[in-house]
Design a protein around this motif. Structure first.
Motif, PDB file in Angstrom:
ATOM      1  N   ASP A 273      43.661  42.431  34.281  1.00  0.00           N
ATOM      2  CA  ASP A 273      45.077  42.528  34.628  1.00  0.00           C
ATOM      3  C   ASP A 273      45.320  43.689  35.581  1.00  0.00           C
ATOM      4  N   ASP A 274      44.592  44.757  35.351  1.00  0.00           N
ATOM      5  CA  ASP A 274      44.685  45.928  36.200  1.00  0.00           C
ATOM      6  C   ASP A 274      44.312  45.584  37.644  1.00  0.00           C
ATOM      7  N   LEU A 275      43.148  44.921  37.789  1.00  0.00           N
ATOM      8  CA  LEU A 275      42.671  44.577  39.128  1.00  0.00           C
ATOM      9  C   LEU A 275      43.563  43.526  39.775  1.00  0.00           C
ATOM     10  N   LEU A 276      43.995  42.538  39.003  1.00  0.00           N
ATOM     11  CA  LEU A 276      44.860  41.492  39.562  1.00  0.00           C
ATOM     12  C   LEU A 276      46.161  42.118  40.061  1.00  0.00           C
ATOM     13  N   GLY A 277      46.642  43.114  39.313  1.00  0.00           N
ATOM     14  CA  GLY A 277      47.843  43.810  39.747  1.00  0.00           C
ATOM     15  C   GLY A 277      47.606  44.555  41.045  1.00  0.00           C
ATOM     16  N   ARG A 278      46.467  45.209  41.139  1.00  0.00           N
ATOM     17  CA  ARG A 278      46.163  46.010  42.323  1.00  0.00           C
ATOM     18  C   ARG A 278      46.127  45.136  43.577  1.00  0.00           C
ATOM     19  N   PHE A 279      45.734  43.876  43.421  1.00  0.00           N
ATOM     20  CA  PHE A 279      45.642  43.005  44.595  1.00  0.00           C
ATOM     21  C   PHE A 279      46.763  41.969  44.649  1.00  0.00           C
ATOM     22  N   GLY A 280      47.879  42.263  43.967  1.00  0.00           N
ATOM     23  CA  GLY A 280      49.073  41.427  44.094  1.00  0.00           C
ATOM     24  C   GLY A 280      48.931  40.037  43.515  1.00  0.00           C
ATOM     25  N   LEU A 281      48.133  39.897  42.453  1.00  0.00           N
ATOM     26  CA  LEU A 281      47.901  38.564  41.904  1.00  0.00           C
ATOM     27  C   LEU A 281      48.447  38.407  40.489  1.00  0.00           C
ATOM     28  N   THR A 282      49.205  39.412  40.041  1.00  0.00           N
ATOM     29  CA  THR A 282      49.664  39.384  38.652  1.00  0.00           C
ATOM     30  C   THR A 282      50.407  38.096  38.310  1.00  0.00           C
ATOM     31  N   SER A 283      51.266  37.633  39.222  1.00  0.00           N
ATOM     32  CA  SER A 283      52.077  36.448  38.897  1.00  0.00           C
ATOM     33  C   SER A 283      51.230  35.182  38.840  1.00  0.00           C
ATOM     34  N   HIS A 284      49.983  35.248  39.293  1.00  0.00           N
ATOM     35  CA  HIS A 284      49.137  34.043  39.284  1.00  0.00           C
ATOM     36  C   HIS A 284      48.082  34.065  38.191  1.00  0.00           C
ATOM     37  N   ARG A 285      48.156  35.055  37.291  1.00  0.00           N
ATOM     38  CA  ARG A 285      46.991  35.218  36.427  1.00  0.00           C
ATOM     39  C   ARG A 285      46.799  34.068  35.440  1.00  0.00           C
ATOM     40  N   ASP A 286      47.856  33.317  35.131  1.00  0.00           N
ATOM     41  CA  ASP A 286      47.674  32.172  34.239  1.00  0.00           C
ATOM     42  C   ASP A 286      47.503  30.861  34.999  1.00  0.00           C
ATOM     43  N   ALA A 287      47.544  30.930  36.327  1.00  0.00           N
ATOM     44  CA  ALA A 287      47.384  29.713  37.132  1.00  0.00           C
ATOM     45  C   ALA A 287      45.922  29.283  37.143  1.00  0.00           C
ATOM     46  N   PHE A 288      45.706  28.022  37.529  1.00  0.00           N
ATOM     47  CA  PHE A 288      44.341  27.542  37.722  1.00  0.00           C
ATOM     48  C   PHE A 288      44.040  27.559  39.219  1.00  0.00           C
ATOM     49  N   PRO A 289      42.767  27.700  39.568  1.00  0.00           N
ATOM     50  CA  PRO A 289      42.418  27.875  40.977  1.00  0.00           C
ATOM     51  C   PRO A 289      43.046  26.840  41.917  1.00  0.00           C
ATOM     52  N   ASP A 290      43.095  25.564  41.471  1.00  0.00           N
ATOM     53  CA  ASP A 290      43.613  24.564  42.416  1.00  0.00           C
ATOM     54  C   ASP A 290      45.120  24.642  42.604  1.00  0.00           C
ATOM     55  N   GLN A 291      45.760  25.570  41.920  1.00  0.00           N
ATOM     56  CA  GLN A 291      47.195  25.764  42.144  1.00  0.00           C
ATOM     57  C   GLN A 291      47.458  26.895  43.140  1.00  0.00           C
ATOM     58  N   LEU A 292      46.386  27.507  43.636  1.00  0.00           N
ATOM     59  CA  LEU A 292      46.538  28.656  44.534  1.00  0.00           C
ATOM     60  C   LEU A 292      46.179  28.290  45.961  1.00  0.00           C
ATOM     61  N   SER A 293      46.703  29.071  46.901  1.00  0.00           N
ATOM     62  CA  SER A 293      46.301  28.910  48.299  1.00  0.00           C
ATOM     63  C   SER A 293      44.878  29.424  48.461  1.00  0.00           C
ATOM     64  N   GLY A 294      44.254  29.056  49.574  1.00  0.00           N
ATOM     65  CA  GLY A 294      42.894  29.517  49.835  1.00  0.00           C
ATOM     66  C   GLY A 294      42.801  31.032  49.844  1.00  0.00           C
ATOM     67  N   GLY A 295      43.793  31.682  50.459  1.00  0.00           N
ATOM     68  CA  GLY A 295      43.775  33.144  50.533  1.00  0.00           C
ATOM     69  C   GLY A 295      43.863  33.767  49.154  1.00  0.00           C
ATOM     70  N   GLN A 296      44.725  33.184  48.305  1.00  0.00           N
ATOM     71  CA  GLN A 296      44.841  33.696  46.936  1.00  0.00           C
ATOM     72  C   GLN A 296      43.543  33.460  46.174  1.00  0.00           C
ATOM     73  N   GLN A 297      42.954  32.278  46.357  1.00  0.00           N
ATOM     74  CA  GLN A 297      41.702  31.995  45.651  1.00  0.00           C
ATOM     75  C   GLN A 297      40.617  32.991  46.042  1.00  0.00           C
ATOM     76  N   GLN A 298      40.538  33.280  47.340  1.00  0.00           N
ATOM     77  CA  GLN A 298      39.486  34.186  47.766  1.00  0.00           C
ATOM     78  C   GLN A 298      39.739  35.599  47.243  1.00  0.00           C
ATOM     79  N   ARG A 299      41.015  35.984  47.145  1.00  0.00           N
ATOM     80  CA  ARG A 299      41.305  37.302  46.572  1.00  0.00           C
ATOM     81  C   ARG A 299      40.909  37.346  45.100  1.00  0.00           C
ATOM     82  N   VAL A 300      41.161  36.231  44.400  1.00  0.00           N
ATOM     83  CA  VAL A 300      40.725  36.168  43.003  1.00  0.00           C
ATOM     84  C   VAL A 300      39.197  36.282  42.926  1.00  0.00           C
ATOM     85  N   ALA A 301      38.512  35.615  43.845  1.00  0.00           N
ATOM     86  CA  ALA A 301      37.045  35.670  43.828  1.00  0.00           C
ATOM     87  C   ALA A 301      36.559  37.101  44.044  1.00  0.00           C
ATOM     88  N   ILE A 302      37.252  37.836  44.897  1.00  0.00           N
ATOM     89  CA  ILE A 302      36.872  39.236  45.120  1.00  0.00           C
ATOM     90  C   ILE A 302      37.131  40.055  43.849  1.00  0.00           C
TER      91      ILE A 302
END
Ligand SMILES: Nc1ncnc2c1ncn2[C@@H]1O[C@H](COP(=O)(O)OP(=O)(O)O)[C@@H](O)[C@H]1O
Ligand SMILES: [Mg+2]
Lengths: 269, 249
Positions: B122-151
């Motif tokens: 949660d800490d890292l997801l927050g740092r990269f602006g992904l907090t609101s997507h943390r319960d989403a599944f990968p196919d619900q995200l844009s490519g850019g968001q997915q790649q940020r999650v992968a990082i």
């Protein structure tokens, strides 16, 4: 608007052609010279009513056999699939064993496995070995169907893209953890419809177990026929089997359609 | 002389009778960013996969902090835990939520408790602006968001080194920026990274060293200013000429 009219016309045509085709078939059958006899022998309402309760009662045995068998098949087939999918050199003997097992049991008709176990095992007269034919019938179904279901599982595992394995391994997951947490959950989800189809086949094949003695629904129908010289009881047994398999067939079709819709609209990253 | 974080020494690798890595040697100092450039098929991905022990090498050595990690019989999982990897096609786990994607490694490979791993995720997801997507599944995200999650998934392992394989190549142009911004931030936090990339402008900006691969060999390497402005090898010159031609708007 034009589209709706078009759709209504298609429905009308489908309905009309169905009525015509079935109408003609029924008229042909009913006007056949032997129809009266056949109707008496196969479609007698009295015999249906008379035979149905006993058959339904015996059908419980079919249900018990396939429910128990399905649980063991899931476990055994999964183990076979994992053994056959294993890559480590250490597990090579396991991989060979699983491969040979699957090849052999997919080749033997289930009824032969039932005969061999049902007559052979009790014949050994080993102390402690069950002699109940229902037990050996279930074992035979498990041995036979696990070979098919293992291949279904394996095709599911194989269908998960190699890049998923790379991603999991790059996190430092062991190959067992990769299988457990990444490959298996995705693979199994994809093969639920074909798995359901195999189970539907299994449910019907429980009737085969009667060849080594147990009286289940189909056998009970035969007993009624032998007593009454009327075959309607077979129809009653068939009706019961159909009643439980059709909902599952619809479910499998629905799952397949849903899966196709999903993979159609969403790319798999 | 200090030991480099990573040293690739005379590495050879072939697929069948095709040499894909030929006598590759490369040093990456701690906190440095090294960019691998070169045309498609030049061996960039294979080199990164070899460093992460996803591809066994035929000859040579790969050293992490001076220790040979390509030796037969080492616990590869132990080593992979220290090296993060981000893929061109994201390779997120589609059956897991964003948060579970991030916690899987720490929980299973590092043995962290669920609460520990989740807090860190949660800490890292927050740092990269992904907090609101943390319960989403990968196919619900844009490519850019997915790649940020992968990082973030790679970062959650607290790696000593991160390998990034053309992480923006699968993205629509308007989504490239958000991923590059994340890499910039990693660089400023001192992360050691090796990037295979086609983004020449970005390589020039972020790299401490650029290596030009061609046919499985490092033909030329140097600081970005030198390699981009005064390439010595004529194949480097030709490659850069083509790429700059192609990337001109
Ligand atoms: N698993 C493999 N089997 C056979 N050939 C491969 C495999 N992976 C890569 N190659 C070949 O190795 C060469 C280098 O590939 P790669 O490392 O992916 O290059 P790049 O990432 O620079 O595009 C290519 O010619 C590719 O076809
Ligand atoms: Mg590549």
């Amino acid at each position: 608007m034009a589209e709706r009219a078009q759709r209504r016309r298609s429905a009308l045509i489908a309905g009309a052609s169905t009525v015509v085709v079935f109408g003609v078939v029924i008229v042909l059958i009913v006007s056949a010279p032997g129809w009266d006899k056949v109707q008496q022998a196969f479609f007698s309402p009295q015999d249906f009513r008379a035979s149905f309760p006993d058959i339904a009662r015996k059908f419980k045995l079919n249900v018990r056999m396939f429910l128990i068998a399905e649980v063991f098949i899931l476990v055994f087939a999964l183990l076979l699939a994992l053994a056959k999918s294993s890559r480590s050199a250490l597990l090579f003997p396991l991989r060979i064993t699983a491969t040979v097992y699957i090849d052999v049991f997919r080749g033997i008709p289930a009824i032969l496995v039932i005969f061999i176990l049902g007559f052979g095992m009790p014949g050994l007269q080993i102390d402690g070995l069950p002699i109940d034919p229902v037990f050996w019938g279930i074992v035979a179904l498990v041995l036979s169907y696990s070979a098919y279901v293992a291949e279904v599982f394996r095709s599911g595992i194989d269908s998960v893209h190699e890049s998923q394995r790379s991603a999991a391994r790059s996190l430092g997951l062991t190959s067992a953890q990769t299988m457990r947490h990444v490959l298996l959950p995705q693979g199994v989800r994809r093969v639920i419809p074909p798995l359901l189809n195999d189970f539907i086949a299994l449910q019907k094949e429980t009737a085969l177990v009667s060849v080594i003695g147990p009286i289940e629904a189909a056998r009970q129908a035969g007993i009624y026929t032998a007593r009454s010289f009327n075959y309607t009881s077979y129809l009653a047994a068939a009706a019961i089997f159909v009643a439980i398999t059709i909902p599952q067939t619809r479910l499998a079709d629905w799952l397949i359609a849903r899966q196709r819709r999903r993979t159609g609209t969403r790319g798999n990253a | 002389m200090t030991t480099p974080k990573l040293a690739v020494e005379h590495v050879w690798k072939s697929f069948g009778d095709r040499d894909v890595l030929c006598d590759i040697s490369l040093q990456v100092a701690n906190h440095d960013v090294v960019c691998l450039i070169g045309s498609s098929g030049s061996g960039k991905s294979t080199l990164l996969r070899a460093i992460n022990l996803l591809e066994p090498i035929d000859d040579g050595a790969i050293r992490l902090d001076g220790t040979n990690i390509s030796e037969y019989g080492l616990d590869e999982n132990q080593i992979r835990r220290r090296i993060g990897m981000v893929f061109q096609a994201f390779n997120l786990f589609p059956h897991l939520s964003v948060r579970k994607n991030v916690t899987l490694g720490p929980r299973r490979a590092l043995g962290q408790s669920a609460s520990e791993a989740t807090a860190r995720a949660d800490d890292l997801l927050g740092r990269f602006g992904l907090t609101s997507h943390r319960d989403a599944f990968p196919d619900q995200l844009s490519g850019g968001q997915q790649q940020r999650v992968a990082i973030v998934r790679a970062l959650a392992m607290d790696p000593e080194l991160i390998l990034l394989d053309e992480v923006t190549s699968a993205l629509d142009p308007e989504l490239v920026g958000e991923v590059l911004a994340v890499i910039r931030e990693l660089k400023s936090s001192g992360m050691t990274m090796i990037l295979a990339t086609h983004e020449m402008g970005f390589a020039r900006e972020i790299a401490d060293k650029v290596c030009f691969l061609d046919g499985g060999r490092i033909l030329e390497e140097g600081p970005p200013a030198q390699l981009f402005d005064q390439p010595q090898n004529e194949r480097t010159q030709a490659f850069l000429g083509h790429v700059i031609e192609a990337q001109r708007p």
